[in-house]
Motif scaffolding. Structure first.
Motif, PDB file in Angstrom:
ATOM      1  N   GLN A  64       0.892  -1.196   0.039  1.00  0.00           N
ATOM      2  CA  GLN A  64       0.119   0.053   0.039  1.00  0.00           C
ATOM      3  C   GLN A  64       0.698   1.151  -0.025  1.00  0.00           C
ATOM      4  O   GLN A  64       1.816   1.371   0.570  1.00  0.00           O
ATOM      5  CB  GLN A  64      -0.865  -0.165   1.037  1.00  0.00           C
ATOM      6  N   GLY A  65       0.324   2.172  -0.770  1.00  0.00           N
ATOM      7  CA  GLY A  65       1.107   3.667  -0.992  1.00  0.00           C
ATOM      8  C   GLY A  65       0.314   4.714  -0.177  1.00  0.00           C
ATOM      9  O   GLY A  65      -0.438   4.413   0.869  1.00  0.00           O
ATOM     10  N   LYS A  66       0.503   5.810  -0.852  1.00  0.00           N
ATOM     11  CA  LYS A  66      -0.247   7.084  -0.044  1.00  0.00           C
ATOM     12  C   LYS A  66      -1.696   7.052  -0.502  1.00  0.00           C
ATOM     13  O   LYS A  66      -2.200   6.489  -1.477  1.00  0.00           O
ATOM     14  CB  LYS A  66       0.457   8.309  -0.678  1.00  0.00           C
ATOM     15  N   THR A  67      -2.406   7.819  -0.092  1.00  0.00           N
ATOM     16  CA  THR A  67      -3.761   8.264  -0.192  1.00  0.00           C
ATOM     17  C   THR A  67      -3.801   9.813  -0.611  1.00  0.00           C
ATOM     18  O   THR A  67      -3.304  10.493   0.069  1.00  0.00           O
ATOM     19  CB  THR A  67      -4.714   7.757   0.797  1.00  0.00           C
ATOM     20  N   TYR A  68      -4.645  10.056  -1.713  1.00  0.00           N
ATOM     21  CA  TYR A  68      -4.475  11.347  -2.292  1.00  0.00           C
ATOM     22  C   TYR A  68      -6.146  11.839  -2.318  1.00  0.00           C
ATOM     23  O   TYR A  68      -6.944  10.976  -2.714  1.00  0.00           O
ATOM     24  CB  TYR A  68      -3.900  11.485  -3.397  1.00  0.00           C
ATOM     25  N   HIS A  69      -6.387  12.986  -2.042  1.00  0.00           N
ATOM     26  CA  HIS A  69      -7.886  13.534  -2.021  1.00  0.00           C
ATOM     27  C   HIS A  69      -8.795  12.669  -1.384  1.00  0.00           C
ATOM     28  O   HIS A  69      -9.720  12.349  -1.999  1.00  0.00           O
ATOM     29  CB  HIS A  69      -8.026  13.747  -3.758  1.00  0.00           C
ATOM     30  N   ILE A  70      -8.447  11.952  -0.505  1.00  0.00           N
ATOM     31  CA  ILE A  70      -9.288  10.935   0.281  1.00  0.00           C
ATOM     32  C   ILE A  70      -9.613   9.767  -0.395  1.00  0.00           C
ATOM     33  O   ILE A  70      -9.783   8.842   0.104  1.00  0.00           O
ATOM     34  CB  ILE A  70     -10.735  11.811   0.795  1.00  0.00           C
ATOM     35  N   ASN A  71     -10.062   9.798  -1.680  1.00  0.00           N
ATOM     36  CA  ASN A  71     -10.700   8.672  -2.270  1.00  0.00           C
ATOM     37  C   ASN A  71      -9.610   7.923  -3.311  1.00  0.00           C
ATOM     38  O   ASN A  71     -10.074   7.031  -4.028  1.00  0.00           O
ATOM     39  CB  ASN A  71     -11.808   8.808  -3.255  1.00  0.00           C
ATOM     40  N   VAL A  72      -8.243   8.499  -3.339  1.00  0.00           N
ATOM     41  CA  VAL A  72      -7.437   8.011  -4.215  1.00  0.00           C
ATOM     42  C   VAL A  72      -6.258   7.083  -3.667  1.00  0.00           C
ATOM     43  O   VAL A  72      -5.597   8.018  -2.820  1.00  0.00           O
ATOM     44  CB  VAL A  72      -6.886   9.020  -5.123  1.00  0.00           C
ATOM     45  N   LYS A  73      -6.324   5.970  -3.796  1.00  0.00           N
ATOM     46  CA  LYS A  73      -5.231   5.069  -2.953  1.00  0.00           C
ATOM     47  C   LYS A  73      -4.366   4.693  -3.997  1.00  0.00           C
ATOM     48  O   LYS A  73      -4.655   4.358  -5.415  1.00  0.00           O
ATOM     49  CB  LYS A  73      -5.865   4.237  -2.274  1.00  0.00           C
ATOM     50  N   THR A  74      -3.309   4.375  -3.627  1.00  0.00           N
ATOM     51  CA  THR A  74      -1.931   3.897  -4.550  1.00  0.00           C
ATOM     52  C   THR A  74      -1.308   2.782  -3.753  1.00  0.00           C
ATOM     53  O   THR A  74      -1.567   2.523  -2.638  1.00  0.00           O
ATOM     54  CB  THR A  74      -0.699   4.958  -4.659  1.00  0.00           C
ATOM     55  N   CYS A  75      -0.802   1.620  -4.905  1.00  0.00           N
ATOM     56  CA  CYS A  75      -0.151   0.512  -4.260  1.00  0.00           C
ATOM     57  C   CYS A  75       0.917   0.362  -5.333  1.00  0.00           C
ATOM     58  O   CYS A  75       0.677   0.807  -6.445  1.00  0.00           O
ATOM     59  CB  CYS A  75      -1.192  -0.487  -4.131  1.00  0.00           C
ATOM     60  N   HIS A  76       1.912  -0.727  -4.955  1.00  0.00           N
ATOM     61  CA  HIS A  76       2.787  -1.109  -6.076  1.00  0.00           C
ATOM     62  C   HIS A  76       3.255  -2.437  -5.571  1.00  0.00           C
ATOM     63  O   HIS A  76       3.206  -2.804  -4.401  1.00  0.00           O
ATOM     64  CB  HIS A  76       3.788  -0.064  -6.024  1.00  0.00           C
ATOM     65  N   ARG A  77       4.015  -2.802  -6.679  1.00  0.00           N
ATOM     66  CA  ARG A  77       4.765  -4.106  -6.401  1.00  0.00           C
ATOM     67  C   ARG A  77       6.163  -4.292  -7.186  1.00  0.00           C
ATOM     68  O   ARG A  77       6.169  -3.494  -8.110  1.00  0.00           O
ATOM     69  CB  ARG A  77       4.166  -5.424  -6.801  1.00  0.00           C
ATOM     70  N   PRO A  78       7.062  -4.624  -6.659  1.00  0.00           N
ATOM     71  CA  PRO A  78       8.390  -4.635  -7.407  1.00  0.00           C
ATOM     72  C   PRO A  78       8.452  -5.424  -8.495  1.00  0.00           C
ATOM     73  O   PRO A  78       7.543  -6.391  -8.957  1.00  0.00           O
ATOM     74  CB  PRO A  78       9.459  -5.336  -6.255  1.00  0.00           C
ATOM     75  N   LYS A  79       9.477  -5.186  -9.544  1.00  0.00           N
ATOM     76  CA  LYS A  79       9.677  -5.877 -10.809  1.00  0.00           C
ATOM     77  C   LYS A  79       9.760  -7.363 -10.333  1.00  0.00           C
ATOM     78  O   LYS A  79      10.695  -7.846  -9.355  1.00  0.00           O
ATOM     79  CB  LYS A  79      10.765  -5.329 -11.209  1.00  0.00           C
ATOM     80  N   GLY A  80       9.090  -8.185 -11.326  1.00  0.00           N
ATOM     81  CA  GLY A  80       9.269  -9.642 -10.846  1.00  0.00           C
ATOM     82  C   GLY A  80      10.168 -10.176 -11.770  1.00  0.00           C
ATOM     83  O   GLY A  80      10.656  -9.287 -12.890  1.00  0.00           O
TER      84      GLY A  80
END
Length: 176
Positions: A28-44
């Motif tokens: 899980q990453g940051k949340t922006y403007h209350i309703n925009v969530k971010t996430c990521h995964r490393p290069k496989g």
């Protein structure tokens, strides 16, 4: 008519695994403007780059499924230019089928980064998939001549829009 072959689409082995954008195991990453969530995964091992995702949920008063689909499912590249100031030019190179088009997008960035050209095929079904496409072959000279000048670059993106049980619409976009 442009014949779409595996050789013309630049490699992205993990694309079709990511197509449904299942992200529960992603960091899980940051949340922006209350309703925009971010996430990521490393290069496989089979990836060209890490994956990043943004997920937003919109009530019907903000954006409906149909309103989002009008921007993402129809002439998406042209619509992106309205919202991304770095995109200076969009050229529709070819309509491959009613659900697939080849586009060239010309981006400018703050120096010292040179302008970039992303030539992609956008495929629309129940989602919108953008894949890099190679127009350097001898059969593609006419299409390649229509591309803006710039450093050739590439990305992959997968976007989905889902009507949720609570009446809201979820918009998910993952890119690598």
């Amino acid at each position: 008519m442009v014949k779409l072959t595996r050789a013309r689409i630049l490699p992205s082995p993990t694309l079709f695994k990511a197509r449904h954008i299942r992200t529960p195991t992603w960091k899980q990453g940051k949340t922006y403007h209350i309703n925009v969530k971010t996430c990521h995964r490393p290069k496989g091992p089979a990836d060209g780059a890490p994956w990043h995702c943004r997920i937003s949920e919109h009530p019907p008063t903000e954006a409906t499924f149909d309103q989002l689909w009008d921007k993402l499912g129809e002439d998406k590249a042209l619509n992106e230019k309205e919202f991304i100031p770095e995109i200076k030019e969009v050229v529709k190179l070819k309509e491959v089928s009613p659900t697939a088009s080849i586009w060239a997008l010309y981006y400018t960035h703050t120096p010292p980064v040179s302008p970039r050209v992303f030539t992609i095929i956008q495929i629309r079904h129940l989602d919108t998939v953008s894949l890099p496409i190679d127009l350097s072959g001898p059969k593609d000279k006419k299409l390649a001549a229509l591309e803006p000048e710039g450093v050739r670059s590439r990305y992959v993106s997968v976007e989905t829009i889902t009507e949720l049980d609570n009446g809201n619409t979820e918009w998910r976009m993952a890119t690598s």
